[in-house]
Design a protein around this motif. Sequence first.
Motif, PDB file in Angstrom:
ATOM      1  N   UNK A  53      -9.037  12.092  -4.118  1.00 10.40           N
ATOM      2  CA  UNK A  53      -7.911  12.717  -4.818  1.00 10.40           C
ATOM      3  C   UNK A  53      -6.814  12.950  -3.787  1.00 10.40           C
ATOM      4  N   UNK A  54      -6.051  11.919  -3.536  1.00  9.36           N
ATOM      5  CA  UNK A  54      -5.059  11.999  -2.457  1.00  9.36           C
ATOM      6  C   UNK A  54      -3.779  12.669  -2.969  1.00  9.36           C
ATOM      7  N   UNK A 111     -11.004  24.517 -11.343  1.00  8.99           N
ATOM      8  CA  UNK A 111     -11.638  25.423 -10.360  1.00  8.99           C
ATOM      9  C   UNK A 111     -12.310  24.692  -9.204  1.00  8.99           C
ATOM     10  N   UNK A 112     -12.691  23.428  -9.404  1.00  8.68           N
ATOM     11  CA  UNK A 112     -13.426  22.761  -8.318  1.00  8.68           C
ATOM     12  C   UNK A 112     -12.671  21.590  -7.683  1.00  8.68           C
ATOM     13  N   UNK A 113     -11.778  20.933  -8.421  1.00  7.61           N
ATOM     14  CA  UNK A 113     -11.139  19.724  -7.885  1.00  7.61           C
ATOM     15  C   UNK A 113      -9.724  20.008  -7.413  1.00  7.61           C
ATOM     16  N   UNK A 114      -9.316  19.308  -6.381  1.00  7.51           N
ATOM     17  CA  UNK A 114      -7.956  19.444  -5.885  1.00  7.51           C
ATOM     18  C   UNK A 114      -7.532  18.162  -5.196  1.00  7.51           C
ATOM     19  N   UNK A 115      -6.278  18.094  -4.801  1.00  7.36           N
ATOM     20  CA  UNK A 115      -5.805  16.892  -4.108  1.00  7.36           C
ATOM     21  C   UNK A 115      -5.425  17.249  -2.673  1.00  7.36           C
ATOM     22  N   UNK A 116      -5.450  16.234  -1.816  1.00 10.17           N
ATOM     23  CA  UNK A 116      -5.043  16.450  -0.427  1.00 10.17           C
ATOM     24  C   UNK A 116      -3.578  16.900  -0.392  1.00 10.17           C
ATOM     25  N   UNK A 117      -2.748  16.252  -1.217  1.00  2.70           N
ATOM     26  CA  UNK A 117      -1.309  16.570  -1.209  1.00  2.70           C
ATOM     27  C   UNK A 117      -1.068  18.028  -1.588  1.00  2.70           C
ATOM     28  N   UNK A 141       0.376  11.750   0.543  1.00  3.77           N
ATOM     29  CA  UNK A 141      -0.509  10.923   1.375  1.00  3.77           C
ATOM     30  C   UNK A 141      -0.062   9.467   1.279  1.00  3.77           C
ATOM     31  N   UNK A 142       0.012   8.796   2.407  1.00  8.14           N
ATOM     32  CA  UNK A 142       0.302   7.362   2.450  1.00  8.14           C
ATOM     33  C   UNK A 142      -1.001   6.642   2.083  1.00  8.14           C
ATOM     34  N   UNK A 143      -1.065   6.165   0.847  1.00  9.98           N
ATOM     35  CA  UNK A 143      -2.333   5.612   0.335  1.00  9.98           C
ATOM     36  C   UNK A 143      -2.766   4.367   1.097  1.00  9.98           C
TER      37      UNK A 143
END
Length: 245
Positions: free
Chosen positions: A136-137, A148-154, A161-163
């Motif tokens: 999850x970028x 509540x449990x998932x998130x992104x790096x950004x 994030x440069x994919x």
Amino acid sequence: MDAASARGAPVFFEPCVDSTNLFLRRMADSAADGTAVVAAVQTAGRGRLGRSFLSQEGGLYLSVLLRPEAAPERLPTLTPVAAVAVCRAVETVCGVRGGIKWPNDVLLEGKKICGILVESVLGGERPCVIVGIGVNANTPSFPEELRPIAGSIAAVTGQRVDLRALAAELLREFDALYAAWLPDGGRSVLAEYRRLCLNVGREALVGARRGLCLGVGDDYALIVRWEDGAEEALRFGEVSVRGLY
Ligand code: BTN
């Protein structure tokens, strides 16, 4: 650097697939060892334990097909090794250090930012293993039940994030760790995995059973001491950890 240029095996870049694991599974009889696919979107992303994996645009969905000459009982250690590759790549490209919820979820500040699914393909002309990694970028949002449990790096770093860079670095790290895993079964990366493992010292919940996570064994099993004092090495399954998310 283009991800494909550093490797001997091909890398397919696809805008949309059903699942990168399924994409490679369809080539299982013909693809070269190390063939990889990177997709921008998956319409039927697959998760562990028969679940689905939300795969919107903004994430990184990557799978690698492998033909290890290794005993099947060694294969489960590929999953934690892949999680270490993710942590290394995320740290290099995004400047943040994740942690690993045993066996293979990568978390950043209490949110799952990556899931890994390793599948064996047997029964065809040529058996193989497919390692699938979903990050999850830049994933823009999550359904309410996952929030509540998932998130992104950004969302954690505040930076997009440069994919392409993340895909290239992840393949580079995974290729290197896999090359080491072939002869050593993951021994050389065990100390790093232990440092990254977030379970250790925390309470473990498996169904109605409660215990304390004592550490990670030499075979990457999670060592738990249950309330009745019995110790067990868990080698698969779902372990909830209090206070992680
Ligand atoms: C999990 O957390 O349950 C594992 C999720 C694994 C998702 C990745 S995304 C790339 C590859 N293709 C899939 O369909 N699944 C894996």
